[in-house]
Design a protein around this motif. Structure first.
Motif, mmCIF file in Angstrom:
data_model
loop_
_atom_site.group_PDB
_atom_site.id
_atom_site.type_symbol
_atom_site.label_atom_id
_atom_site.label_comp_id
_atom_site.label_asym_id
_atom_site.label_seq_id
_atom_site.Cartn_x
_atom_site.Cartn_y
_atom_site.Cartn_z
ATOM 1 N N PHE A 166 0.115 2.198 -9.230
ATOM 2 C CA PHE A 166 -1.319 2.006 -9.410
ATOM 3 C C PHE A 166 -1.883 2.769 -10.610
ATOM 4 N N ARG B 173 -7.709 0.491 -4.794
ATOM 5 C CA ARG B 173 -6.287 0.540 -4.413
ATOM 6 C C ARG B 173 -6.031 -0.093 -3.049
ATOM 7 N N VAL C 138 1.914 -1.095 -5.556
ATOM 8 C CA VAL C 138 0.874 -0.113 -5.284
ATOM 9 C C VAL C 138 1.295 1.284 -5.729
#
Length: 347
Positions: free
Chosen positions: A136, A112, A133
């Motif tokens: 994710f 990540r 993000v």
């Protein structure tokens, strides 16, 4: 668990030393991969980092393809692909193609973190499609489905579905691993029923808690019935303790630069690092801590410590990052010191 030596794997950042070109650095790393294959190492992973003078592993899929073509048995993969930098579909297509190239030998390790600084993150976003993000977890699920033989299915709000496959006629899929060094990654891997790797080679902070969270919160999935994990660690093995410590010094100086916000440079040779350290003492604040968390020494001592490490954390595999620096007389396209670490551990 017994204190038998665990299975060993390799993590490669494709180090670039002073005076070495990218081509020479890649050639050297591919030689390390070929030797790891011959020595019986379990897997060989390439990291993803950007805009670092001492690191040439910017594109794991390209390096994996090259390593797969030069090896026969060892699993090859990413440690890892930094997913916020990439479109999930592109990642799925790349690794589906790699699986077709080397069936049953491809690992897709996903992380990540951005793998660089905020400037590079913005440049990556301007250069191509990246992923959000905050999404994710969903993107990991999407990739897992896309690389499977069954593929993924989109449902339109207006009705009907649309099937998507990362490759037209897959029969096998890459093995997906979640990488991390935090409570978040451990808990996410547990909730998704994915195998998990803690990035112990980077700092080691939080290792005990991360493994406890992963194991106690693990939810079985279709692909994994029980928790599965291994750990990473830096390693330098040489004929004497003094040689091993000397070969570790350039890595310690690079980490001191990174953690101290100093300008980064190509990796120093053993001789260059020793001469510079005598003047500026750059590595002094981090060296002893790094040595205590790394496996640096002779073969017998290091193998024993690796066995104790694996037993303590209940793993049957350790992925070493062979960070032994080159000497001044080592050819620019060679990796003799790193290969020596692998040979001594395998013996």
């Amino acid at each position: 668990m017994s204190t038998a030596t665990p299975a060993l794997s390799v993590l490669d950042l494709v180090p670039v030393r002073t005076g070495q070109t990218s081509a020479q650095a890649v050639t050297a790393s591919l030689a390390v991969a070929a030797r790891a294959d011959e020595l019986g190492y379990r897997r060989y992973w390439f990291a993803e980092h950007h805009n670092m003078p001492a690191v040439a592993s910017t594109t794991p899929p390209v390096l994996i393809a090259a390593a797969a073509a030069r090896t026969r048995r060892i699993r090859v993969g990413s440690g890892g692909v930094m997913l916020p930098n990439h479109s999930p579909l592109v990642v799925a297509e790349q690794f589906a193609a790699l699986e077709a190239l080397a069936p049953g030998r491809i690992d897709l390790g996903i992380g990540r973190a951005p793998g660089s600084d905020p400037v590079i993150t913005q440049l990556l976003r301007q250069s191509g499609t990246t992923s959000d993000v905050e999404r994710f977890p969903q993107h990991i699920r999407d990739i897992h489905s896309l690389v499977s033989p069954e593929g993924a299915s989109l449902r339109f709000t207006s009705g009907g579905t649309y099937d998507v496959h990362a490759t037209p006629a897959a029969t096998t899929a890459p093995e997906v691993w979640l990488l991390g060094s935090s409570d978040y990654s451990a808990q996410l891997a547990a909730s998704m029923g994915l195998p998990y790797v803690f990035a112990n080679h980077f700092s080691g902070e939080g290792l005990d808690r991360a493994l406890e969270l992963y194991r106690t919160q693990f939810q079985p999935s279709e692909t994994l019935a029980a928790p599965r994990t291994f750990l990473t660690a830096n390693a330098v093995v040489a004929d004497t303790d003094e040689q091993a410590r000397a070969q570790m010094l350039p890595q310690a100086r690079m980490m001191a630069r990174l953690r101290g916000g100093r300008p980064l440079v190509a990796l120093e040779t053993v001789e260059q690092a020793a001469a510079a350290e005598a003047v500026d003492g750059l590595a002094a604040p981090v060296l002893e801590t790094m040595l205590s968390r790394s496996f640096v020494g002779t073969a017998d001592d290091t193998r024993a410590r690796l066995a104790e490490f694996a037993t303590r954390y209940g793993v049957d595999e350790v992925m070493i990052s062979p960070v032994a620096a080159a000497t001044d007389d080592e050819p620019m396209d060679a990796a003799a010191s790193r290969i020596r670490t692998l040979e001594l551990l395998a013996a």
